[in-house]
Design an enzyme around this catalytic site. Structure first.
Site, PDB file in Angstrom:
ATOM      1  NE  ARG A 109      27.787  14.557   1.666  1.00 42.96           N
ATOM      2  CZ  ARG A 109      27.774  15.424   0.925  1.00 42.96           C
ATOM      3  NH1 ARG A 109      28.133  16.194   0.178  1.00 42.96           N
ATOM      4  NH2 ARG A 109      26.222  15.522   0.175  1.00 42.96           N
ATOM      5  CB  THR A 113      31.221  18.086   9.148  1.00 47.37           C
ATOM      6  OG1 THR A 113      31.195  16.979   9.244  1.00 47.37           O
ATOM      7  CG2 THR A 113      31.439  18.884  10.630  1.00 47.37           C
ATOM      8  CG  ASP A 205      20.972  10.096  -0.338  1.00 45.35           C
ATOM      9  OD1 ASP A 205      21.973   8.370  -0.199  1.00 45.35           O
ATOM     10  OD2 ASP A 205      21.473  10.469   0.931  1.00 45.35           O
ATOM     11  CG  ASP A 208      18.904   7.345   1.838  1.00 44.42           C
ATOM     12  OD1 ASP A 208      18.936   6.638   2.180  1.00 44.42           O
ATOM     13  OD2 ASP A 208      17.944   8.572   1.529  1.00 44.42           O
TER      14      ASP A 208
HETATM   15  C1  PRP Z   1      27.495  10.134  -1.522  1.00 46.78           C
HETATM   16  C2  PRP Z   1      28.067   9.359  -2.344  1.00 46.78           C
HETATM   17  C3  PRP Z   1      29.045   9.303  -1.564  1.00 46.78           C
HETATM   18  C4  PRP Z   1      29.582  10.867  -1.278  1.00 46.78           C
HETATM   19  C5  PRP Z   1      29.905  11.890  -2.309  1.00 46.78           C
HETATM   20  O1  PRP Z   1      27.754   8.854   0.361  1.00 46.78           O
HETATM   21  O2  PRP Z   1      28.210   8.106  -2.115  1.00 46.78           O
HETATM   22  O3  PRP Z   1      29.897   8.474  -1.269  1.00 46.78           O
HETATM   23  O4  PRP Z   1      27.895  11.111  -0.203  1.00 46.78           O
HETATM   24  O5  PRP Z   1      30.139  12.633  -1.479  1.00 46.78           O
HETATM   25  P1  PRP Z   1      31.707  13.709  -0.856  1.00 46.78           P
HETATM   26  O6  PRP Z   1      31.747  13.647  -2.850  1.00 46.78           O
HETATM   27  O7  PRP Z   1      31.109  15.398  -1.044  1.00 46.78           O
HETATM   28  O8  PRP Z   1      32.388  13.248  -0.494  1.00 46.78           O
HETATM   29  P2  PRP Z   1      26.738   8.933   1.869  1.00 46.78           P
HETATM   30  O9  PRP Z   1      27.721   9.663   2.686  1.00 46.78           O
HETATM   31  O10 PRP Z   1      25.616   9.245   1.551  1.00 46.78           O
HETATM   32  O11 PRP Z   1      27.140   7.482   2.514  1.00 46.78           O
HETATM   33  P3  PRP Z   1      25.917   6.328   1.625  1.00 46.78           P
HETATM   34  O12 PRP Z   1      26.425   5.769  -0.060  1.00 46.78           O
HETATM   35  O13 PRP Z   1      26.127   4.843   2.456  1.00 46.78           O
HETATM   36  O14 PRP Z   1      24.385   6.182   1.413  1.00 46.78           O
HETATM   37  N1  URA Z   2      25.948  11.962  -1.954  1.00 45.43           N
HETATM   38  C1  URA Z   2      24.275  12.168  -2.873  1.00 45.43           C
HETATM   39  O1  URA Z   2      24.088  10.796  -2.899  1.00 45.43           O
HETATM   40  N2  URA Z   2      24.186  13.329  -3.857  1.00 45.43           N
HETATM   41  C2  URA Z   2      24.917  13.555  -3.594  1.00 45.43           C
HETATM   42  O2  URA Z   2      24.301  14.676  -4.828  1.00 45.43           O
HETATM   43  C3  URA Z   2      25.849  14.696  -3.223  1.00 45.43           C
HETATM   44  C4  URA Z   2      26.573  13.250  -2.195  1.00 45.43           C
END
Ligand code: PRP
Ligand code: URA
Length: 215
Positions: A109, A113, A205, A208
């Site tokens: 994400r 944005t 997160d 993380d």
């Molecule tokens: C997080 C999570 C999803 C997404 C969900 O990923 O693991 O993929 O956000 O959010 P959304 O429904 O609003 O799209 P992130 O972008 O933090 O990447 P990561 O898994 O690499 O930490």
């Molecule tokens: N991605 C995450 O990892 N946690 C949230 O709450 C939303 C998006």
């Protein structure tokens, strides 16, 4: 939220899932335990999400006699985690169905944005003939899951389910507008998104916390 309008949505109400979810929601839960319990929740969700898997009959011999019994052909199934956080759930599913293939869709994400940005795709060559289970612990705005399903449909995949741990109503609504044909299995349906598009109460997160990259 009233789920009657969303027949594609299955919230798995089970005390074991609820209990384990409480542990990983806690701010003090560290990476090792977070990762272990994420895998356990995946396995428990799998019990429900794989309920309708096709079985084929094979002839086997018990110590007492020959018999025809059901079996699952994993080679026609593909688990597709959305990177990174989806990786935390994969081992739970491959432990249940070791013969399944694993594809990967890399999305993050954008910090400003909050829209998903694609950075990696690797899927089995014959993905269009497989039953695909898309995996991501977090389902917030729904943007990542929507784009990942678009990516699978573009490649001709006909049978897709989405499995997540924590969902926000906003994600369910947005996703169901475009992909009503895709069943969603949810471990916990939370209250709402905050102004930063994080799920409340949520667990923070997920990527993380699974990979220990928060500090
Ligand atoms: C997080 C999570 C999803 C997404 C969900 O990923 O693991 O993929 O956000 O959010 P959304 O429904 O609003 O799209 P992130 O972008 O933090 O990447 P990561 O898994 O690499 O930490
Ligand atoms: N991605 C995450 O990892 N946690 C949230 O709450 C939303 C998006």
């Amino acid at each position: 939220m009233n789920l009657k309008k969303y027949p594609n949505v299955h919230v798995i109400n089970h005390p074991l899932i609820a209990h384990k979810m409480t542990i990983i929601r806690k701010v003090e839960t560290k990476t090792t335990e977070f990762r272990r319990i994420t895998k356990e929740i995946a396995m428990l969700e799998g019990f429900e999400a794989f309920r309708n898997l096709k079985t084929t009959k094979i002839k086997i011999k018990t110590p007492l006699e020959e018999t025809i019994q059901p079996t699952i052909d994993g080679s026609k199934l593909c688990f597709v985690p959305i990177l990174r956080a989806g990786l935390g759930m994969v081992e739970g599913f491959t432990d249940l169905i070791p013969g399944a293939k694993v594809g990967h869709i890399g999305l993050y994400r954008d910090p400003k944005t909050k829209k998903p940005v694609e950075y990696f795709i690797k899927l089995p060559k014959n993905i269009k003939n497989m039953e695909v289970f898309l995996i991501d612990p977090m389902f917030a705005t729904g943007g990542s899951a929507i784009d990942a399903v678009n990516c699978l449909k573009k490649r001709g995949v006909k049978k897709i389910s989405f499995i997540c741990m924590v969902a926000a109503p906003e994600g369910v609504i947005a996703f169901s507008k475009v992909h009503k044909d895709v069943p969603i299995y949810i471990g916990a349906l939370d209250r709402k998104l905050n102004s930063n598009k994080y799920i409340l109460p949520g667990l923070g997160d997920a990527g993380d916390r699974i990979f220990g990259t928060e500090d």
